[in-house]
Design a protein around this motif. Structure first.
Motif, PDB file in Angstrom:
ATOM      1  N   GLU A  41      23.797  37.040  33.272  1.00 46.84           N
ATOM      2  CA  GLU A  41      23.168  35.869  32.648  1.00 46.84           C
ATOM      3  C   GLU A  41      21.685  35.751  32.964  1.00 46.84           C
ATOM      4  OE1 GLU A  41      23.617  31.026  32.558  1.00 46.84           O
ATOM      5  OE2 GLU A  41      25.354  32.237  33.094  1.00 46.84           O
TER       6      GLU A  41
ATOM      7  N   HIS B  33      22.494  35.089  26.311  1.00 44.34           N
ATOM      8  CA  HIS B  33      22.437  33.722  26.827  1.00 44.34           C
ATOM      9  C   HIS B  33      21.186  32.999  26.334  1.00 44.34           C
ATOM     10  CE1 HIS B  33      25.939  33.940  29.462  1.00 44.34           C
ATOM     11  NE2 HIS B  33      25.609  35.205  29.595  1.00 44.34           N
TER      12      HIS B  33
ATOM     13  N   TRP C  64      16.140  36.583  31.625  1.00 47.31           N
ATOM     14  CA  TRP C  64      17.280  35.936  30.986  1.00 47.31           C
ATOM     15  C   TRP C  64      17.910  36.909  30.001  1.00 47.31           C
ATOM     16  CZ3 TRP C  64      16.488  30.792  27.821  1.00 47.31           C
ATOM     17  CH2 TRP C  64      17.680  30.065  27.801  1.00 47.31           C
TER      18      TRP C  64
END
Length: 136
Positions: free
Chosen positions: A37, A56, A52
């Protein structure tokens, strides 16, 4: 609104590859590590770099385009040209592509590290008062 930046987020295609580059390769320490994630790294007193995972990120911010050179560069300032060269060598060993360091028309010395997702980090000596204010 205060004049400050708290978080820089880079949307990455493969978080494991990013972890291998930034943590294993460059030796940076994670502040937050949620496998698959997000990976957050403290890069200043009140500043985090967030890596990131694309899936996600897109769930929150919408589609992310990956064509061409990302329209942003990040910078890491150091005090000596030899430090620029050393960091470029370290990053290349960690799997980055690098742009050869050179003396620039603005009076400094810099080169570029291109991380696994194509984000460019300028590693620079900026001999001005402003440049020196960025050093620890």
């Amino acid at each position: 609104m205060d004049q400050r930046l708290s978080l820089v987020t880079l949307v990455v295609a493969d978080l494991d590859v990013s972890r291998a580059f930034y943590i294993d390769g460059l030796g940076w320490q994670p502040e937050v590590d949620v496998p698959g994630e997000v990976l957050m790294i403290r890069v200043g007193d009140r500043l985090l770099l967030s890596l990131w995972h694309r899936d996600h990120a897109e769930a929150e911010i919408g589609p992310v385009s990956r064509t061409g050179t990302p329209p942003v560069t990040l910078a890491h300032n150091v005090s000596e040209p030899a430090q620029v060269d050393g960091i470029l060598e370290l990053a290349e060993r960690a799997g980055a592509r690098i742009g050869q360091a050179a003396w620039r028309s603005w009076g400094g010395y810099s080169g570029y590290v291109i991380d696994p997702d194509g984000f460019r980090w300028e590693v620079a000596v900026n001999p001005t008062e402003l440049g020196e204010s960025l050093l620890p």
